[in-house]
Design a protein around this motif. Structure first.
Motif, mmCIF file in Angstrom:
data_model
loop_
_atom_site.group_PDB
_atom_site.id
_atom_site.type_symbol
_atom_site.label_atom_id
_atom_site.label_comp_id
_atom_site.label_asym_id
_atom_site.label_seq_id
_atom_site.Cartn_x
_atom_site.Cartn_y
_atom_site.Cartn_z
ATOM 1 N N UNK A 87 90.634 42.886 25.667
ATOM 2 C CA UNK A 87 89.781 42.430 24.576
ATOM 3 C C UNK A 87 88.502 43.247 24.649
ATOM 4 N N UNK A 88 88.091 43.766 23.500
ATOM 5 C CA UNK A 88 86.792 44.446 23.396
ATOM 6 C C UNK A 88 85.914 43.579 22.516
ATOM 7 N N UNK A 89 84.703 43.316 23.009
ATOM 8 C CA UNK A 89 83.793 42.454 22.256
ATOM 9 C C UNK A 89 82.382 43.008 22.314
ATOM 10 N N UNK A 108 75.078 43.635 24.165
ATOM 11 C CA UNK A 108 76.025 44.142 25.161
ATOM 12 C C UNK A 108 77.338 44.518 24.487
ATOM 13 N N UNK A 109 78.054 45.433 25.126
ATOM 14 C CA UNK A 109 79.459 45.690 24.824
ATOM 15 C C UNK A 109 80.249 45.211 26.029
ATOM 16 N N UNK A 110 81.399 44.586 25.777
ATOM 17 C CA UNK A 110 82.216 44.074 26.856
ATOM 18 C C UNK A 110 83.657 44.548 26.714
ATOM 19 N N UNK A 111 84.291 44.721 27.875
ATOM 20 C CA UNK A 111 85.716 45.020 27.911
ATOM 21 C C UNK A 111 86.366 44.112 28.946
ATOM 22 N N UNK A 112 87.317 43.312 28.481
ATOM 23 C CA UNK A 112 88.089 42.420 29.339
ATOM 24 C C UNK A 112 89.481 43.019 29.507
ATOM 25 N N UNK A 113 89.905 43.197 30.731
ATOM 26 C CA UNK A 113 91.282 43.572 31.029
ATOM 27 C C UNK A 113 91.942 42.318 31.592
#
Length: 136
Positions: A87-89, A108-113
């Motif tokens: 998920x990219x948020x 912020x930019x976030x990346x969930x793996x």
């Protein structure tokens, strides 16, 4: 899109949303429950926190020091294999230093793996966040 894939995407996104809303509420228990046992947090100005034991040390410190009033937007949700997805948020809002009362507008930019557990639950395996801007 087939129904099974659509359900997986919904579940993947729901895990990220659970984390993001719990983080904004300051709910450490729910934040930690979203992570896999070997989950990793990669955050600005901190060494990587690896595993729930380390995460359980970091999150209370962060959430006791800062009040987050943030809004998130899910930008992308993908399932890249049977048991991996991401998920990219992006998140934007106010951070208030609880000790000084200083309010900072941040983004912020976030990346969930995410990895699907053996019990079929999507959990955060790796979470990386980077600050895009900060203005007092």
């Amino acid at each position: 899109m087939n129904k099974a894939l659509n359900q997986e995407l919904v579940a993947i996104e729901a895990t990220a949303v659970t984390y993001l809303t719990a983080f904004t509420r300051g709910d450490v228990a729910v934040v930690l429950s979203a992570f896999a046992d070997d989950g990793v947090l990669i955050a600005p100005n901190l060494p990587a926190a690896v595993g729930k034991t380390e995460l359980a040390k970091i999150y209370p410190l962060v959430l006791e020091a800062v009040d987050f009033n943030m809004n998130y937007m899910i930008r992308e949700v993908e399932q890249i294999s049977a048991d991996w997805g991401f998920v990219r948020s992006s998140t934007e809002g106010k951070e208030t230093n609880k000790q000084t009362g200083t309010v900072t507008h941040t983004a912020y930019n976030e990346l969930f793996l995410l990895r699907k557990s053996l019990s079929g639950v999507w959990q955060i395996a790796r979470y990386a966040t980077s600050m895009v801007s900060s203005n007092s």
